[in-house]
Structure formats: C-alpha cells, structure tokens
Design a protein around this motif. Structure first.
Motif, mmCIF file in Angstrom:
data_model
loop_
_atom_site.group_PDB
_atom_site.id
_atom_site.type_symbol
_atom_site.label_atom_id
_atom_site.label_comp_id
_atom_site.label_asym_id
_atom_site.label_seq_id
_atom_site.Cartn_x
_atom_site.Cartn_y
_atom_site.Cartn_z
ATOM 1 N N GLY A 253 51.971 17.049 -8.655
ATOM 2 C CA GLY A 253 53.341 17.452 -8.757
ATOM 3 C C GLY A 253 54.190 16.155 -9.076
ATOM 4 N N ILE A 254 53.678 14.881 -9.622
ATOM 5 C CA ILE A 254 54.240 13.763 -9.716
ATOM 6 C C ILE A 254 54.609 13.943 -11.342
ATOM 7 C CG2 ILE A 254 54.340 11.526 -10.147
ATOM 8 C CD1 ILE A 254 52.314 11.186 -8.314
ATOM 9 N N PRO A 255 56.361 13.947 -11.632
ATOM 10 C CA PRO A 255 56.478 14.119 -13.060
ATOM 11 C C PRO A 255 56.104 13.085 -14.024
ATOM 12 C CG PRO A 255 58.213 14.254 -11.577
ATOM 13 C CD PRO A 255 57.219 14.000 -10.738
ATOM 14 N N VAL A 256 55.567 13.565 -15.137
ATOM 15 C CA VAL A 256 54.958 12.693 -16.347
ATOM 16 C C VAL A 256 55.492 13.366 -17.395
ATOM 17 C CG1 VAL A 256 53.342 11.234 -15.245
ATOM 18 C CG2 VAL A 256 52.734 13.614 -15.936
ATOM 19 N N GLY A 257 56.552 12.862 -18.136
ATOM 20 C CA GLY A 257 57.039 13.381 -19.257
ATOM 21 C C GLY A 257 57.502 14.817 -19.268
ATOM 22 N N ASP A 258 57.198 15.773 -19.892
ATOM 23 C CA ASP A 258 57.607 17.157 -19.751
ATOM 24 C C ASP A 258 56.729 17.954 -18.770
ATOM 25 O OD1 ASP A 258 55.512 17.146 -21.551
ATOM 26 O OD2 ASP A 258 56.720 18.348 -23.072
ATOM 27 N N HIS A 259 55.691 17.268 -18.224
ATOM 28 C CA HIS A 259 54.705 18.272 -17.042
ATOM 29 C C HIS A 259 54.598 17.381 -16.014
ATOM 30 C CE1 HIS A 259 52.026 15.889 -19.503
ATOM 31 N NE2 HIS A 259 51.043 15.967 -18.969
ATOM 32 N N TYR A 260 53.716 17.755 -15.221
ATOM 33 C CA TYR A 260 53.294 17.357 -14.035
ATOM 34 C C TYR A 260 51.969 16.604 -13.742
ATOM 35 C CZ TYR A 260 57.346 19.356 -12.487
ATOM 36 O OH TYR A 260 58.922 19.821 -12.504
ATOM 37 N N TYR A 261 51.507 15.538 -13.092
ATOM 38 C CA TYR A 261 50.383 14.911 -12.933
ATOM 39 C C TYR A 261 49.810 15.854 -11.683
ATOM 40 C CZ TYR A 261 46.693 11.596 -11.562
ATOM 41 O OH TYR A 261 45.481 11.123 -11.133
ATOM 42 N N ASN A 262 48.560 16.056 -11.887
ATOM 43 C CA ASN A 262 47.828 17.033 -10.995
ATOM 44 C C ASN A 262 46.236 16.720 -11.038
ATOM 45 O OD1 ASN A 262 46.472 18.925 -9.813
ATOM 46 N ND2 ASN A 262 47.712 20.524 -10.510
ATOM 47 N N ASN A 263 45.660 16.071 -10.086
ATOM 48 C CA ASN A 263 44.465 15.458 -10.017
ATOM 49 C C ASN A 263 44.030 15.335 -8.680
ATOM 50 O OD1 ASN A 263 41.993 14.684 -10.971
ATOM 51 N ND2 ASN A 263 42.977 12.854 -12.200
ATOM 52 N N TYR A 264 42.553 15.083 -8.500
ATOM 53 C CA TYR A 264 41.969 14.979 -7.260
ATOM 54 C C TYR A 264 40.866 14.013 -7.298
ATOM 55 C CZ TYR A 264 38.463 17.834 -9.250
ATOM 56 O OH TYR A 264 37.358 18.546 -10.001
ATOM 57 N N ALA A 265 40.419 13.460 -6.257
ATOM 58 C CA ALA A 265 39.261 12.513 -6.180
ATOM 59 C C ALA A 265 38.373 12.583 -4.859
ATOM 60 C CB ALA A 265 39.934 10.943 -6.369
ATOM 61 N N PHE A 266 37.151 12.553 -5.269
ATOM 62 C CA PHE A 266 36.012 12.524 -4.212
ATOM 63 C C PHE A 266 35.671 11.068 -3.959
ATOM 64 C CE2 PHE A 266 35.000 16.799 -5.595
ATOM 65 C CZ PHE A 266 35.233 17.573 -4.230
ATOM 66 N N GLY A 267 35.377 10.783 -2.637
ATOM 67 C CA GLY A 267 34.720 9.596 -2.212
ATOM 68 C C GLY A 267 33.848 9.644 -1.268
ATOM 69 N N GLY A 268 32.584 8.938 -1.275
ATOM 70 C CA GLY A 268 31.398 8.978 -0.359
ATOM 71 C C GLY A 268 31.457 8.055 0.443
#
Length: 330
Positions: A253-268
């Motif tokens: 949901g972080i605004p970047v330009g005219d769309h939104y940042y959407n990501n995830y990350a795994f960590g062991g």
C-alpha cells in the motif's frame, strides 16, 4: 503552405508528446528506484529479524533437542529487529508517528515455529474504536480427517495424533508410530508429507486472509487509501520456507508513482547470516561510515544510524566509508 510552415506545425504537435513521454519515462525510473529501495529494505529487515529468531540465551532452548528443526523462536526479539531495520531504512527511526504510519503498511507478520505459528496483527476494539498491535496466541498445524482422526504436524515428521478408532493419543515420528495407529494418512510417507505441507500453508493463509480483512478497516482510519489483499505466494516459495523455522512479512500500500508497492519476504531462522551492515553518520563531521553490527569500536562513537544494508558493497554504493573496527586501530 511552405515547408517551413509545416515544420513549425509538426514541432508544435510533436513537442508536447515528446515532453510528456520524457516525463513519463522519468516517473517510471523513479518508481523503479523506489520499488528497488523498498524491496531491499524489506528483505534486509526480514533477514535481520529471522536471524534474531534463534538468538537464545539458555542452552535448553537452542536447536538440536529431539529434532534438528526444533528451537524456541524468539518472536519478540525478531519483531524488534524487524521494526528497527525498517524504521532506519524508511527514515523514521526517531519519529514515533512515522513508525505508526509505517505499521499501517504492514498488514501481518507471521512467525512459523516448529509446531505452530504466531500472527502479529492489529487488534480492533469495537467498543472504543481503537486498536493495538499484538501477537495472537500460537496456533498449531492441525489436521482433521473425515473419520475424526486428528494430527498436529510439525516442520518435520514429528507428530501428535489422535486415533479415533482406539480413542487414544500417540506422539512420535510418523514412520515409527504408524504401526501403532489406524490413521490412513500416517501409513503413506509421500502422502503424509504432501498433506503436512498443504495443511500448514492452508492454516496460515486462512488466518492471514482474516487478519488482512481486519487491517483494511484500521488502514482506512489511518488514511491509507489502499485495499490490502493476500498476495498469491508460489508453492515453491512455501516449500522452501516450510523446511525451517522462519518469518513472513507483508509490506503493502505504499504509494509509488501512480500505483502502490505490494510485496512480501520470507526469512529462515536457521540461516547463518553475517551481522548486518549499519550505515551511520558522524554528527560532528557529516561523514558517513558503515560497519558490521558486531563492530565493538562503533559503540564508542555517537554515530547516528541511518540505514541498514545487506552487505558492504551496498553501503559503499550509497556513499558510506568503512569504519576501521580493529582493536588496534588508532
């Protein structure tokens, strides 16, 4: 009309198009730069947090007791490491309001322990219309078949099972207790592993979907103009994650330009990671230095920590100089 007149008309028509195209290209470059920065910050933070899962003070809580995958996951320490790293890389380390806003873009955090998982989300109090972020109670990786048999899975073949036919509980490795029970799933090793993995993923995803739906209500109150959804995580990534205690974090949901940042990350949690690289500034000279988190000499200086990097090269590319951490250094 003369050829020069046509040339002028052509320039008048084309110039705005070229200018808009250049502006669009510049915006795309900025969006790409921000997305790369956010992804690096997220992955670095999750790596730091996952490494903290296995920092136990007491020997009896270390891995290796009964199973090579068992350990006490220190979720509080991991959460502190995650938020510290994100706050530094998003420039809100000294801004409590900014940190709360940043939390608004994190719909859920999952810590996958050996025999269950923890979910860190916002808890909404409907009576007072307020919310607090907290850990939910640990939930086991449970499975129930059509005959009423119940199995509590782990990250390996250790199980606790209820045999409905004999009305008794048994615990142990799947291949060792299968002769003691009449549960069909425990008789087939390949099927057992497939169902175990699918059950763990399904239980986590079901709770995540519910937590994200609730987070949408809270995000709206925070002024976040974005509808959070559970992204599709490839099965391959899940399979790699289910081999060890670890952490899953969403940043959306972080605004970047005219769309939104959407990501995830795994960590062991069992990754043998090198200490994080800290980027700091000398407040007296303004010179930027980088050093490993394990650098004892850095503690003697009142440097202002600004960023966290995955390695020295990334820090150097941002204009930081190496700090000499040798004990004999002047």
């Amino acid at each position: 009309m003369k050829i020069t007149d046509w040339a002028v008309i052509f320039v008048i028509i084309i110039a705005p198009v070229v200018w808009l195209g250049g502006l669009r290209a510049e915006n795309l470059r900025e969006v790409n730069r921000l997305e790369t920065r956010y992804t690096s910050a997220l992955r670095t933070a999750v790596q730091d947090a996952a490494a903290s899962l296995n920092r136990n003070e007491l020997q009896q809580f270390e891995s290796g007791y009964g199973s090579s995958k068992w350990m006490r996951a220190d979720k509080e320490q991991a959460l502190a490491a995650l938020l510290r790293s994100l706050s530094l890389n998003f420039g809100v380390a000294d801004d409590l309001t900014g940190q709360q806003i940043l939390l608004g873009y994190i719909p859920a955090i999952v810590v996958m322990d050996y025999d269950g998982y923890f979910l860190y989300t916002a808890d909404l109090d409907l009576s007072s219309d307020t919310w607090t972020y907290r850990w939910q109670d640990k939930k086991p990786y449970t499975y129930l078949d059509a005959s009423g048999n119940s199995i509590a899975f782990t990250l390996d073949r250790q199980v606790t099972a209820y045999d409905a036919a004999t009305n008794r509980w048994v615990s142990g490795l799947q291949n060792e207790i299968k002769s003691e029970v009449s549960i069909p799933l425990l008789q087939n090793e390949a099927l057992f592993d497939a169902v175990r993995r699918a059950t763990i993923v399904r239980r986590i995803e079901e709770d995540l979907a519910q937590a994200i739906r609730l987070h949408n209500q809270i995000a709206a109150k925070l002024g976040v103009d974005y509808t959070f959804t559970l992204p599709v995580i490839p099965q391959e990534e899940w399979n790699n994650t289910l081999d060890d205690v670890g952490m899953l974090v969403f940043l959306q949901g972080i605004p970047v330009g005219d769309h939104y940042y959407n990501n995830y990350a795994f960590g062991g949690g069992r990754l043998d990671l090198a200490p994080a690289v800290i980027g700091a500034v000398d407040p007296n000279t303004g010179i930027k230095y980088y050093f490993r988190e394990s650098c004892d000499r850095a503690n003697a200086y009142s440097y202002r920590e600004e960023e966290i990097f995955p390695n020295e090269r990334a820090a150097a590319e941002k204009g930081y100089f190496p700090l000499d951490c040798r004990e004999s250094a002047p």
